[in-house]
Each structure stands twice: as structure tokens, then as C-alpha cells.
Scaffold this motif. Structure first.
Motif, short mmCIF file in Angstrom:
data_model
loop_
_atom_site.label_atom_id
_atom_site.label_comp_id
_atom_site.label_asym_id
_atom_site.label_seq_id
_atom_site.Cartn_x
_atom_site.Cartn_y
_atom_site.Cartn_z
N VAL A 30 4.77 0.36 13.00
CA VAL A 30 5.10 1.26 11.89
C VAL A 30 6.59 1.54 11.78
O VAL A 30 7.03 2.22 10.84
CB VAL A 30 4.31 2.59 12.00
CG1 VAL A 30 2.82 2.35 11.88
CG2 VAL A 30 4.62 3.30 13.32
N GLY A 31 7.37 1.05 12.73
CA GLY A 31 8.81 1.25 12.66
C GLY A 31 9.50 0.48 13.76
O GLY A 31 8.86 -0.06 14.65
N GLY A 32 10.81 0.40 13.67
CA GLY A 32 11.53 -0.33 14.71
C GLY A 32 13.01 -0.43 14.36
O GLY A 32 13.44 -0.05 13.27
N GLY A 33 13.77 -0.95 15.30
CA GLY A 33 15.19 -1.11 15.06
C GLY A 33 15.86 -1.71 16.28
O GLY A 33 15.19 -2.11 17.24
N SER A 34 17.17 -1.78 16.24
CA SER A 34 17.90 -2.37 17.36
C SER A 34 19.35 -1.89 17.34
O SER A 34 19.84 -1.38 16.33
CB SER A 34 17.88 -3.90 17.27
OG SER A 34 18.60 -4.35 16.13
N ILE A 35 20.00 -2.07 18.47
CA ILE A 35 21.44 -1.87 18.56
C ILE A 35 22.10 -3.17 18.11
O ILE A 35 21.80 -4.24 18.64
CB ILE A 35 21.88 -1.54 20.00
CG1 ILE A 35 21.15 -0.31 20.50
CG2 ILE A 35 23.39 -1.35 20.06
CD1 ILE A 35 21.42 0.95 19.71
N ARG A 36 22.96 -3.11 17.11
CA ARG A 36 23.62 -4.31 16.60
C ARG A 36 24.77 -4.72 17.53
O ARG A 36 25.28 -3.92 18.33
CB ARG A 36 24.16 -4.07 15.19
CG ARG A 36 23.09 -3.70 14.16
CD ARG A 36 22.05 -4.80 14.02
NE ARG A 36 21.29 -4.65 12.79
CZ ARG A 36 20.08 -4.09 12.70
NH1 ARG A 36 19.51 -3.63 13.79
NH2 ARG A 36 19.46 -4.01 11.55
N ILE A 37 25.18 -5.96 17.40
CA ILE A 37 26.34 -6.46 18.15
C ILE A 37 27.61 -5.96 17.46
O ILE A 37 27.78 -6.13 16.26
CB ILE A 37 26.32 -8.00 18.20
CG1 ILE A 37 25.09 -8.49 18.96
CG2 ILE A 37 27.60 -8.52 18.85
CD1 ILE A 37 24.89 -9.99 18.92
N HIS A 38 28.49 -5.36 18.27
CA HIS A 38 29.73 -4.80 17.72
C HIS A 38 30.98 -5.48 18.26
O HIS A 38 32.09 -5.02 18.00
CB HIS A 38 29.80 -3.29 18.03
CG HIS A 38 28.67 -2.51 17.44
ND1 HIS A 38 27.61 -2.03 18.19
CD2 HIS A 38 28.43 -2.15 16.16
CE1 HIS A 38 26.78 -1.39 17.41
NE2 HIS A 38 27.24 -1.45 16.16
N ARG A 39 30.79 -6.58 19.00
CA ARG A 39 31.94 -7.31 19.57
C ARG A 39 31.93 -8.74 19.05
O ARG A 39 30.92 -9.44 19.14
CB ARG A 39 31.83 -7.34 21.10
CG ARG A 39 32.12 -6.00 21.76
CD ARG A 39 31.71 -6.00 23.23
NE ARG A 39 31.84 -7.30 23.87
CZ ARG A 39 31.05 -7.68 24.88
NH1 ARG A 39 30.10 -6.89 25.33
NH2 ARG A 39 31.24 -8.87 25.43
N SER A 40 33.05 -9.17 18.53
CA SER A 40 33.11 -10.51 17.93
C SER A 40 32.91 -11.61 18.97
O SER A 40 32.28 -12.63 18.69
CB SER A 40 34.45 -10.71 17.22
OG SER A 40 35.53 -10.55 18.13
N ALA A 94 14.82 -14.12 18.05
CA ALA A 94 13.46 -13.62 17.92
C ALA A 94 13.31 -12.74 16.67
O ALA A 94 12.26 -12.75 16.02
CB ALA A 94 13.05 -12.84 19.16
N HIS A 95 14.34 -11.97 16.34
CA HIS A 95 14.29 -11.12 15.16
C HIS A 95 15.39 -11.52 14.18
O HIS A 95 15.14 -12.08 13.14
CB HIS A 95 14.41 -9.66 15.57
CG HIS A 95 13.27 -9.20 16.43
ND1 HIS A 95 12.02 -8.95 15.92
CD2 HIS A 95 13.18 -8.98 17.77
CE1 HIS A 95 11.20 -8.59 16.90
NE2 HIS A 95 11.88 -8.60 18.03
N HIS A 96 16.64 -11.25 14.53
CA HIS A 96 17.78 -11.73 13.76
C HIS A 96 18.95 -11.86 14.72
O HIS A 96 18.95 -11.25 15.80
CB HIS A 96 18.11 -10.80 12.58
CG HIS A 96 18.38 -9.39 12.97
ND1 HIS A 96 19.49 -9.00 13.68
CD2 HIS A 96 17.66 -8.25 12.77
CE1 HIS A 96 19.47 -7.70 13.87
NE2 HIS A 96 18.35 -7.22 13.34
N PRO A 97 19.94 -12.67 14.39
CA PRO A 97 21.01 -13.00 15.35
C PRO A 97 22.06 -11.91 15.54
O PRO A 97 23.09 -12.16 16.17
CB PRO A 97 21.64 -14.26 14.76
CG PRO A 97 21.42 -14.12 13.30
CD PRO A 97 20.07 -13.47 13.15
N PHE A 98 21.82 -10.71 15.01
CA PHE A 98 22.80 -9.64 15.15
C PHE A 98 22.34 -8.56 16.13
O PHE A 98 23.00 -7.55 16.29
CB PHE A 98 23.10 -9.02 13.77
CG PHE A 98 23.39 -10.05 12.72
CD1 PHE A 98 24.59 -10.75 12.75
CD2 PHE A 98 22.47 -10.35 11.74
CE1 PHE A 98 24.87 -11.73 11.80
CE2 PHE A 98 22.73 -11.33 10.78
CZ PHE A 98 23.94 -12.02 10.82
N THR A 99 21.18 -8.79 16.76
CA THR A 99 20.67 -7.85 17.75
C THR A 99 21.43 -8.02 19.06
O THR A 99 21.61 -9.14 19.54
CB THR A 99 19.17 -8.07 17.99
OG1 THR A 99 18.47 -7.87 16.77
CG2 THR A 99 18.64 -7.11 19.04
#
Length: 243
Positions: A225-235, A189-194
Motif C-alpha cells: 500500500v506504500g513504499g519509497g527509498s533513499i535516493r542516490i545523492h552522490r554523482s 530491482a526498482h529503479h537505478p536511483f535507489t
């Protein structure tokens, strides 16, 4: 906020999930300066007698409704123009009825909808005498997007948007993936690293369309006006999301 930005803002900020925003406003960046809200009438659209409603729900679509109090403020010509307004959003048309005494209806659907179904739909919409009900029957994405835009359009026509007010909102729990209605193909939906919500990881392989993201947006008066996400940290998890 007043000292920093020169704005009068009521705190704390409201928090709303993506599902709640789409249900009530048809948008993931709702303008909360307008009190009009949407409702889903699909549960009551079985054997209504109105083919557009019945067929849409039978095919997996939804019937979304916008209730406008004191609906006689909108003229017939303004209502007729809503169909053209809706076309860029993918909707085939907009149906409407005016609610009279005893919950009676005046409008095209009234000729077909059974008395039992009319009572049921009035109850679901919270409709009473003087209200105008606007309907869009289509796939969920189309119905929500279209009626969400109509909500803002009607609010502007009737002067219901509270100008000079600042309404901030946190939007949380958006879907991790988008599923194409036609092809069934899945994309981020946004990018594949969320990162997906921890509780939803087990759904990645079986029901990816139900997986929610650890992401958020900050919305002000209908604008992101802003936003973000927790990235994936596990391979291992990243590999599953790519797959």
C-alpha cells in the motif's frame, strides 16, 4: 488507526527484512493473517535418495517446504490439483507426504527417501504425526513464489486466513539489483536511483547481487500500500550503479 480509518489495528507495526519475508512466506508482501510458514530444507537434501531433491540442490536450487498441521483436512484430489496450480509460477510440480506415527511418510517421495534423510527432513520442517508436508524443488525464485502462492491457496481452502483482521508490516532491505538466472544480466530491482546500503557500497563492483537497497514498503494483508527509498545523492555512486 481506528479513529482515522475505522480499523482495529494492533500497533506497533511489524518490521521484516526482504530476506526474512522470502524465507518464511515466499513473498515480499506477505499476508500475516495466516500463520502458515515456509521452511528451506535444502541443507538436508543431500543423498536423500529422492532424485528430484538431490539433483535440484546439486544444481544450485532449493527445496522449500510448507508444513500444514492436521493435513488430512485436504483431500487427495485437492492435493493432486496443486501441480496445475503451480505451473503458472514456473514450477514443474508439487510433491507431498503425510506424516504418520513415528515420523513415517506416506506419499510419492516416501518410496525413495532414506530413513535417515526422512528423520533429518522431519526435524528441519518441525513435522509430526498428522502433518502434511508440501515440497517445491526448483530455483530459489520459482520455489519461493510458487509455494508462497500455495500457502495462500491452502489458507483459503482451510479457512485459516483471519478475515476482518488488519496486519500492517514494514518491509526493509530489499535487493538493489535483480540477476537473471539464465543470462546472468543485472538490472535495477526498482529503479537505478535507489541508494545502496552504506555497508554494501564496496560490493557494487564485486558482488552486485548481494547489495541491498535503502528502500522500504508498507504492506497490509498481503498488499503493498506504500513504499519509497533513499535516493542516490552522490554523482560518483550514481555512476557506479549505472555501470
Amino acid at each position: 488507526w481506528k479513529d482515522v480509518l475505522g480499523l482495529e489495528v494492533t500497533l506497533p507495526l511489524r518490521r521484516m527484512t526482504y530476506a526474512e519475508a522470502m524465507e518464511k512466506y515466499g513473498s515480499d508482501k506477505p499476508d500475516l493473517r495466516l500463520d502458515l510458514t515456509l521452511c528451506d530444507l535444502s541443507a538436508g537434501c543431500v543423498d536423500t535418495g529422492f532424485r528430484v531433491f538431490d539433483d535440484t540442490v546439486a544444481k544450485g536450487g532449493i527445496v522449500k517446504c510448507l508444513r500444514v498441521p492436521d493435513g488430512d483436512r485436504l483431500s487427495r484430489s485437492q492435493l493432486d490439483k496443486l501441480t496445475d496450480f503451480a505451473k503458472p509460477y514456473g514450477a514443474k510440480g508439487v510433491a507431498f507426504v503425510r506424516v504418520g506415527d513415528g515420523g513415517s511418510w506416506a506419499g510419492a517421495p516416501a518410496k525413495s527417501v532414506t530413513d535417515e534423510a526422512r528423520v533429518r527432513l522431519n526435524e528441519l520442517a518441525g513435522a509430526g504425526p498428522g502433518d502434511l508436508l508440501l515440497f517445491v524443488a526448483d530455483k530459489a525464485k520459482v520455489a519461493n513464489t510458487c509455494l508462497g502462492a500455495i500457502r495462500l491457496h491452502i489458507g483459503d481452502l482451510l479457512g485459516l486466513i483471519r478475515r476482518g483482521e488488519y496486519q500492517f508490516m514494514w518491509l526493509t532491505d530489499p535487493p538493489l539489483f535483480e540477476v537473471d538466472d539464465e543470462s546472468g544480466e543485472i538490472a535495477a530491482a526498482h529503479h537505478p536511483f535507489t541508494s545502496p546500503r552504506l555497508a554494501d557500497e564496496e560490493l557494487l563492483d564485486t558482488a552486485p547481487g548481494k547489495v541491498l537497497a535503502r528502500a522500504y514498503d508498507l504492506v497490509l494483508n498481503g498488499v503493498e500500500v506504500g513504499g519509497g527509498s533513499i535516493r542516490i545523492h552522490r554523482s560518483d555512486l550514481q555512476a557506479r550503479v549505472f555501470k
